[in-house]
Design a protein around this motif. Structure first.
Motif, PDB file in Angstrom:
ATOM      1  N   ARG A  91      -6.590   5.612   7.248  1.00 26.97           N
ATOM      2  CA  ARG A  91      -6.002   5.530   5.910  1.00 26.97           C
ATOM      3  C   ARG A  91      -5.572   6.910   5.424  1.00 26.97           C
ATOM      4  O   ARG A  91      -4.517   7.063   4.797  1.00 26.97           O
ATOM      5  CB  ARG A  91      -6.999   4.915   4.927  1.00 26.97           C
ATOM      6  N   PHE A  92      -6.401   7.905   5.701  1.00 27.07           N
ATOM      7  CA  PHE A  92      -6.042   9.264   5.304  1.00 27.07           C
ATOM      8  C   PHE A  92      -4.778   9.726   6.017  1.00 27.07           C
ATOM      9  O   PHE A  92      -3.889  10.333   5.406  1.00 27.07           O
ATOM     10  CB  PHE A  92      -7.191  10.226   5.602  1.00 27.07           C
ATOM     11  N   GLY A  96     -15.615   7.257   8.918  1.00 28.94           N
ATOM     12  CA  GLY A  96     -15.306   6.191   9.862  1.00 28.94           C
ATOM     13  C   GLY A  96     -13.837   6.160  10.244  1.00 28.94           C
ATOM     14  O   GLY A  96     -12.994   6.815   9.621  1.00 28.94           O
ATOM     15  N   VAL A  97     -13.555   5.389  11.278  1.00 26.06           N
ATOM     16  CA  VAL A  97     -12.186   5.305  11.797  1.00 26.06           C
ATOM     17  C   VAL A  97     -11.232   4.751  10.748  1.00 26.06           C
ATOM     18  O   VAL A  97     -10.110   5.239  10.586  1.00 26.06           O
ATOM     19  CB  VAL A  97     -12.145   4.427  13.065  1.00 26.06           C
ATOM     20  N   ASP A  98     -11.673   3.732  10.008  1.00 25.95           N
ATOM     21  CA  ASP A  98     -10.801   3.118   9.006  1.00 25.95           C
ATOM     22  C   ASP A  98     -10.388   4.135   7.953  1.00 25.95           C
ATOM     23  O   ASP A  98      -9.208   4.232   7.601  1.00 25.95           O
ATOM     24  CB  ASP A  98     -11.511   1.937   8.349  1.00 25.95           C
ATOM     25  N   SER A  99     -11.343   4.908   7.441  1.00 22.40           N
ATOM     26  CA  SER A  99     -11.030   5.911   6.426  1.00 22.40           C
ATOM     27  C   SER A  99     -10.110   6.987   6.979  1.00 22.40           C
ATOM     28  O   SER A  99      -9.190   7.448   6.291  1.00 22.40           O
ATOM     29  CB  SER A  99     -12.320   6.552   5.900  1.00 22.40           C
ATOM     30  N   PHE A 100     -10.334   7.377   8.233  1.00 16.71           N
ATOM     31  CA  PHE A 100      -9.498   8.421   8.826  1.00 16.71           C
ATOM     32  C   PHE A 100      -8.059   7.934   9.002  1.00 16.71           C
ATOM     33  O   PHE A 100      -7.104   8.670   8.719  1.00 16.71           O
ATOM     34  CB  PHE A 100     -10.071   8.848  10.174  1.00 16.71           C
ATOM     35  N   GLU A 158       0.830  -1.200   0.000  1.00 17.90           N
ATOM     36  CA  GLU A 158       0.000   0.000   0.000  1.00 17.90           C
ATOM     37  C   GLU A 158       0.868   1.255   0.000  1.00 17.90           C
ATOM     38  O   GLU A 158       0.564   2.234  -0.687  1.00 17.90           O
ATOM     39  CB  GLU A 158      -0.918  -0.003   1.225  1.00 17.90           C
ATOM     40  N   THR A 159       1.958   1.223   0.769  1.00 16.08           N
ATOM     41  CA  THR A 159       2.856   2.376   0.818  1.00 16.08           C
ATOM     42  C   THR A 159       3.509   2.619  -0.536  1.00 16.08           C
ATOM     43  O   THR A 159       3.630   3.763  -0.987  1.00 16.08           O
ATOM     44  CB  THR A 159       3.942   2.169   1.889  1.00 16.08           C
ATOM     45  N   VAL A 160       3.923   1.543  -1.204  1.00 14.90           N
ATOM     46  CA  VAL A 160       4.523   1.672  -2.536  1.00 14.90           C
ATOM     47  C   VAL A 160       3.509   2.251  -3.518  1.00 14.90           C
ATOM     48  O   VAL A 160       3.836   3.122  -4.342  1.00 14.90           O
ATOM     49  CB  VAL A 160       5.038   0.307  -3.036  1.00 14.90           C
TER      50      VAL A 160
END
Length: 219
Positions: free
Chosen positions: A147-148, A141-145, A99-101
């Motif tokens: 990820r952001f 949601g927490v997951d989206s935050f 994901e980082t790449v």
């Protein structure tokens, strides 16, 4: 979405896209990067549905965002339908690396297009844009935050490595020059270039703030 390229191309909810135009994609960032960089193109989408691999030919829509043509397919990340399951630490590290790449490639592509004129400078945003985006991510949601926040952290890391004096990338550039020359760069030279770098950063910040101001004013 009904009537979207994805809908007309036969994609269904729950399909897992594995490749775009023959390029393997793993994760949402890689998928959106390939779609956004192909406005108006007709591409083959490889997906998995109920264990079967299916290929669909889809013409990607071209939409304008802040003066730049980007590809849209009418597909959205199913945030509300996410499920979680524990995975081994090594597997989580591999996924995080991928994901980082993917995010790094997306950011570097944006910088390249910005320098070469493929993206308008109007697409730059300041702390105002960051605040709006973080608020939208938190509302999703927490997951989206989270990820952001991860995306924002990678963004800062890459920008900090740009070879601009006063940034870490600028210090690395000085070290490289000193290594090639075999002697240190004078303190006065470093100070002069640091002042130039500071002016460059201030100019970028003023431009970004101006873009947000014009956007909020409706221009």
């Amino acid at each position: 979405m009904p009537g979207s390229p994805a809908d007309e191309g036969g994609l269904e909810p729950g399909d897992q896209v594995t490749a775009v135009a023959g390029i393997d994609v793993e994760g949402w960032f890689e998928f959106t990067r390939e779609i956004r960089t192909r406005p108006g193109e007709r591409v083959e989408i490889t997906l998995v549905r109920e264990g079967r691999e299916i290929i669909r030919a889809i013409t990607i829509d071209a939409e304008e965002e802040q003066g730049v043509q980007v590809g849209k397919m009418g597909v959205y990340q199913p945030v509300g339908a996410l499920s979680y399951s524990p995975v081994p630490l090594t597997e989580a590290m591999v996924y995080g690396y991928r994901e980082t790449v993917a995010v790094t490639g997306m950011i570097l592509g944006f910088l390249r297009d910005l320098v070469t004129g493929g993206i308008s400078p109007r697409s730059l945003g300041s702390i105002v844009t960051i605040g709006e985006a973080s608020g939208q991510a938190a509302a999703a949601g927490v997951d989206s935050f989270l990820r952001f926040m991860a995306l924002f952290s990678v963004n800062l890391a890459i920008l900090n490595l740009l070879p601009i004096p006063v940034l870490d990338g600028g210090h690395l550039a000085f070290l490289l020059i000193e290594g090639v020359r075999g002697r240190q760069v004078s303190f006065e030279t470093k100070m002069r270039w640091s002042q130039v770098g500071f002016l460059i950063l201030m100019g970028i910040m003023v431009m970004a703030l101006g873009n947000d101001f014009l956007r909020l004013m409706g221009f």
